[in-house]
Write a protein that holds these residues in place. Structure first.
Motif, mmCIF file in Angstrom:
data_model
loop_
_atom_site.group_PDB
_atom_site.id
_atom_site.type_symbol
_atom_site.label_atom_id
_atom_site.label_comp_id
_atom_site.label_asym_id
_atom_site.label_seq_id
_atom_site.Cartn_x
_atom_site.Cartn_y
_atom_site.Cartn_z
ATOM 1 N N ALA A 50 0.834 -1.201 0.000
ATOM 2 C CA ALA A 50 0.000 0.000 0.000
ATOM 3 C C ALA A 50 0.870 1.253 0.000
ATOM 4 C CB ALA A 50 -0.911 -0.001 1.224
ATOM 5 N N THR A 51 0.561 2.172 -0.911
ATOM 6 C CA THR A 51 1.206 3.482 -0.927
ATOM 7 C C THR A 51 0.166 4.522 -0.547
ATOM 8 O OG1 THR A 51 2.750 2.796 -2.671
ATOM 9 C CG2 THR A 51 2.464 5.156 -2.317
ATOM 10 N N VAL A 52 0.429 5.239 0.546
ATOM 11 C CA VAL A 52 -0.514 6.220 1.074
ATOM 12 C C VAL A 52 0.065 7.617 0.887
ATOM 13 C CG1 VAL A 52 -1.778 7.009 3.117
ATOM 14 C CG2 VAL A 52 -1.370 4.561 2.766
ATOM 15 N N GLY A 53 -0.680 8.470 0.211
ATOM 16 C CA GLY A 53 -0.248 9.849 0.045
ATOM 17 C C GLY A 53 -0.425 10.638 1.337
ATOM 18 N N PHE A 54 0.480 11.576 1.591
ATOM 19 C CA PHE A 54 0.431 12.375 2.820
ATOM 20 C C PHE A 54 0.501 13.845 2.424
ATOM 21 C CE2 PHE A 54 1.870 14.111 6.865
ATOM 22 C CZ PHE A 54 1.179 13.340 7.796
ATOM 23 N N VAL A 55 -0.613 14.547 2.588
ATOM 24 C CA VAL A 55 -0.692 15.958 2.200
ATOM 25 C C VAL A 55 -0.770 16.803 3.467
ATOM 26 C CG1 VAL A 55 -1.976 17.700 0.906
ATOM 27 C CG2 VAL A 55 -1.922 15.327 0.090
ATOM 28 N N ASP A 56 0.280 17.565 3.738
ATOM 29 C CA ASP A 56 0.337 18.412 4.933
ATOM 30 C C ASP A 56 0.225 19.873 4.521
ATOM 31 O OD1 ASP A 56 0.757 19.623 7.324
ATOM 32 O OD2 ASP A 56 2.857 18.997 7.560
ATOM 33 N N LEU A 57 -1.009 20.409 4.531
ATOM 34 C CA LEU A 57 -1.234 21.817 4.222
ATOM 35 C C LEU A 57 -1.175 22.679 5.477
ATOM 36 C CD1 LEU A 57 -4.276 21.378 1.773
ATOM 37 C CD2 LEU A 57 -1.839 21.529 1.217
ATOM 38 N N ASP A 58 -0.977 22.027 6.611
ATOM 39 C CA ASP A 58 -0.952 22.717 7.899
ATOM 40 C C ASP A 58 0.458 23.171 8.261
ATOM 41 O OD1 ASP A 58 -2.076 23.432 10.596
ATOM 42 O OD2 ASP A 58 -0.715 21.832 11.213
ATOM 43 N N GLY A 59 1.431 22.273 8.088
ATOM 44 C CA GLY A 59 2.811 22.612 8.416
ATOM 45 C C GLY A 59 3.091 22.678 9.896
ATOM 46 N N GLY A 60 2.170 22.241 10.708
ATOM 47 C CA GLY A 60 2.348 22.304 12.161
ATOM 48 C C GLY A 60 2.944 21.034 12.728
ATOM 49 N N GLU A 61 3.051 21.017 14.061
ATOM 50 C CA GLU A 61 3.661 19.881 14.738
ATOM 51 C C GLU A 61 2.754 18.654 14.724
ATOM 52 O OE1 GLU A 61 6.115 17.366 16.841
ATOM 53 O OE2 GLU A 61 6.533 19.217 15.739
ATOM 54 N N PHE A 62 1.448 18.865 14.720
ATOM 55 C CA PHE A 62 0.526 17.725 14.769
ATOM 56 C C PHE A 62 0.717 16.791 13.566
ATOM 57 C CE2 PHE A 62 -3.153 15.181 15.135
ATOM 58 C CZ PHE A 62 -3.679 15.324 16.410
ATOM 59 N N PRO A 63 0.614 17.270 12.313
ATOM 60 C CA PRO A 63 0.825 16.372 11.169
ATOM 61 C C PRO A 63 2.228 15.761 11.155
ATOM 62 C CG PRO A 63 -0.251 18.398 10.471
ATOM 63 C CD PRO A 63 0.208 18.622 11.870
ATOM 64 N N ALA A 64 3.230 16.544 11.548
ATOM 65 C CA ALA A 64 4.593 16.023 11.563
ATOM 66 C C ALA A 64 4.730 14.869 12.552
ATOM 67 C CB ALA A 64 5.576 17.142 11.918
ATOM 68 N N SER A 65 4.061 15.002 13.700
ATOM 69 C CA SER A 65 4.108 13.930 14.702
ATOM 70 C C SER A 65 3.373 12.690 14.215
ATOM 71 C CB SER A 65 3.493 14.420 16.018
ATOM 72 O OG SER A 65 4.226 15.497 16.542
ATOM 73 N N VAL A 66 2.254 12.896 13.542
ATOM 74 C CA VAL A 66 1.516 11.763 12.982
ATOM 75 C C VAL A 66 2.384 11.016 11.982
ATOM 76 C CG1 VAL A 66 -0.417 11.117 11.505
ATOM 77 C CG2 VAL A 66 -0.759 12.755 13.355
ATOM 78 N N ARG A 67 3.066 11.769 11.136
ATOM 79 C CA ARG A 67 3.926 11.147 10.131
ATOM 80 C C ARG A 67 5.016 10.299 10.796
ATOM 81 N NH1 ARG A 67 7.966 11.051 6.604
ATOM 82 N NH2 ARG A 67 7.471 11.137 4.379
ATOM 83 N N ARG A 68 5.623 10.840 11.865
ATOM 84 C CA ARG A 68 6.666 10.088 12.571
ATOM 85 C C ARG A 68 6.104 8.812 13.185
ATOM 86 N NH1 ARG A 68 8.246 15.357 14.273
ATOM 87 N NH2 ARG A 68 7.147 15.059 16.266
ATOM 88 N N GLU A 69 4.922 8.919 13.769
ATOM 89 C CA GLU A 69 4.303 7.746 14.394
ATOM 90 C C GLU A 69 4.021 6.656 13.361
ATOM 91 O OE1 GLU A 69 3.555 7.008 17.467
ATOM 92 O OE2 GLU A 69 3.841 8.886 18.558
ATOM 93 N N VAL A 70 3.503 7.060 12.208
ATOM 94 C CA VAL A 70 3.183 6.085 11.160
ATOM 95 C C VAL A 70 4.439 5.413 10.650
ATOM 96 C CG1 VAL A 70 2.249 5.804 8.836
ATOM 97 C CG2 VAL A 70 1.062 7.262 10.486
#
Length: 392
Positions: A50-70
């Motif tokens: 599975a290839t999952v696209g990740f679109v971060d239009l926020d640029g904040g810490e929340f999406p960045a942390s989610v990305r690290r967790e995944v």
């Protein structure tokens, strides 16, 4: 009339059992091949990448942390790849082209909105062509939503308590609602794993359905050559009785063979094909389509040898391009589209959806509808062919 139909069907079944073709073609060979393929190529790992696209239009810490967790989740290693994309529109294009199977989109201002206690929505883009990627993206967003809800409630509670705005963030984090600790403790691929034994079990069932029903219709041509069909037509019975009688036996044997493949796959490999009622409906719809196609072939050829050759070609072409011999996801993009021109392709699509997502009958309504449409179209053309040729 019904008595005549029953007599023809009973004679056909007796003949098939006596010469062994019913047992060998419908039961022994497909189960044996499915078992050999399953032992050689089956396994517990998801065959889909599975290839999952990740679109971060926020640029904040929340999406960045989610990305690290995944990226750190052990459950996803080796199966899921994250691809950073600049916009939702680009994600849509990548999804349409098949470059990704799903996408997670964080809107602009998401982190600020969550921090202010206003919550926020994360979008999931997915396609039925990649059920595993959809399962993964949905599982991630479900965890994000739980964290967002908890933080939002905490912020609102602190604000209502009269805490100054500049102290809210510190107080919330000190009391354990900082997030986003999405910790994927539960396997998001549970229910999304599809053992290759399922592919080959269903593939052999789909392939041999053509041969099983084809053997019955081929018998019409043999009986015409031997003069048996003329004697049947000389009796006071309708012209459709020989065709219907043989079709009923071929259909019943093919369904029995498909169900046996299913049972063998479950017993030998412990795999699951999904909701039993939905799987049964899909298999029956496939056999209907296969029966109609082989009946159409029989109505257009002149000899039993021609019928054997054409049915074999049609069967293997449909099996290869439809995912019965080679899983559809291993085929190049254009050939994956070609797969949907075959009944095998729709059957594979439906069974993949059932085994991969745990969905029910509603999820496979489209594939079942297409299979029934194929059966009606091919069957109608076959009836016209019989009226102009074999039965006149």
């Amino acid at each position: 009339m019904w008595r005549a139909l029953w007599t023809v069907s009973a004679l056909e079944l007796r003949a098939r059992l006596r010469d062994g073709t019913a047992i060998v073609i419908a039961l022994i060979v497909p189960v044996t091949l499915a078992t050999l393929f399953g032992l050689a190529l089956g396994g517990d790992d998801p065959p889909l990448k599975a290839t999952v696209g990740f679109v971060d239009l926020d640029g904040g810490e929340f999406p960045a942390s989610v990305r690290r967790e995944v990226m750190a989740a052990k459950e996803l290693k080796g199966s899921v790849t994250l691809r950073d994309l600049p916009s939702r529109e680009q994600a849509g294009r990548e999804l349409e082209s098949g470059a990704i199977g799903s996408a997670i989109v964080f809107p602009a201002g998401f982190s600020a909105s969550v921090g202010a206690g206003k919550g926020g929505d994360v979008a999931v883009l997915k396609t039925p062509e990649s059920p595993l990627a959809g399962v993964v993206a949905s599982a991630i967003v479900d965890r994000i939503s739980a964290v967002v809800d908890a933080r939002t409630l905490a912020v609102r509670a602190v604000l209502r308590a009269g805490v100054p705005g500049d102290q809210v963030k510190e107080l919330v984090e000190r009391n354990g609602a900082a997030g986003p600790a999405i910790g994927l403790a539960d396997d998001p691929l549970a229910g999304g794993k599809i053992d290759l034994s399922v592919y080959y079990g269903s593939g052999m069932a789909a392939l041999f359905a053509f041969f099983v029903v084809g053997a019955s219709f081929r018998g019409l041509l043999t009986e015409r050559k031997l003069g048996t069909l003329d004697r049947i037509r000389a009796a006071p019975v309708a012209a459709w009785v020989p065709v219907a009688g043989k079709a009923a036996v071929g259909f019943a044997l093919a369904v029995a063979g498909a169900l046996l493949n299913w049972g063998a796959s479950v017993l030998i490999f412990g795999s699951t094909w999904g909701d039993p009622a939905a799987v049964t409906v899909v298999l029956v719809a496939h056999v209907l389509a296969a029966a109609a196609i082989t009946m159409l072939v029989t109505s257009r050829v002149r000899t039993d040898a021609q019928a054997d050759g054409v049915i074999m070609v049609v069967s293997f072409v449909a099996a290869f391009f439809g995912g019965s011999l080679v899983p559809v996801y291993n085929l190049p993009g254009p050939l994956q589209t070609v797969a949907l021109l075959t009944p095998n392709g729709w059957t594979s699509k439906a069974l993949t959806e059932l085994a991969g997502s745990g969905a029910g009958l509603a999820a496979v309504a489209l594939p079942v509808g297409v299979l029934c449409a194929i059966a009606l179209t091919a069957g109608g053309l076959a009836v016209l062919g019989f009226r102009k040729g074999l039965l006149l």
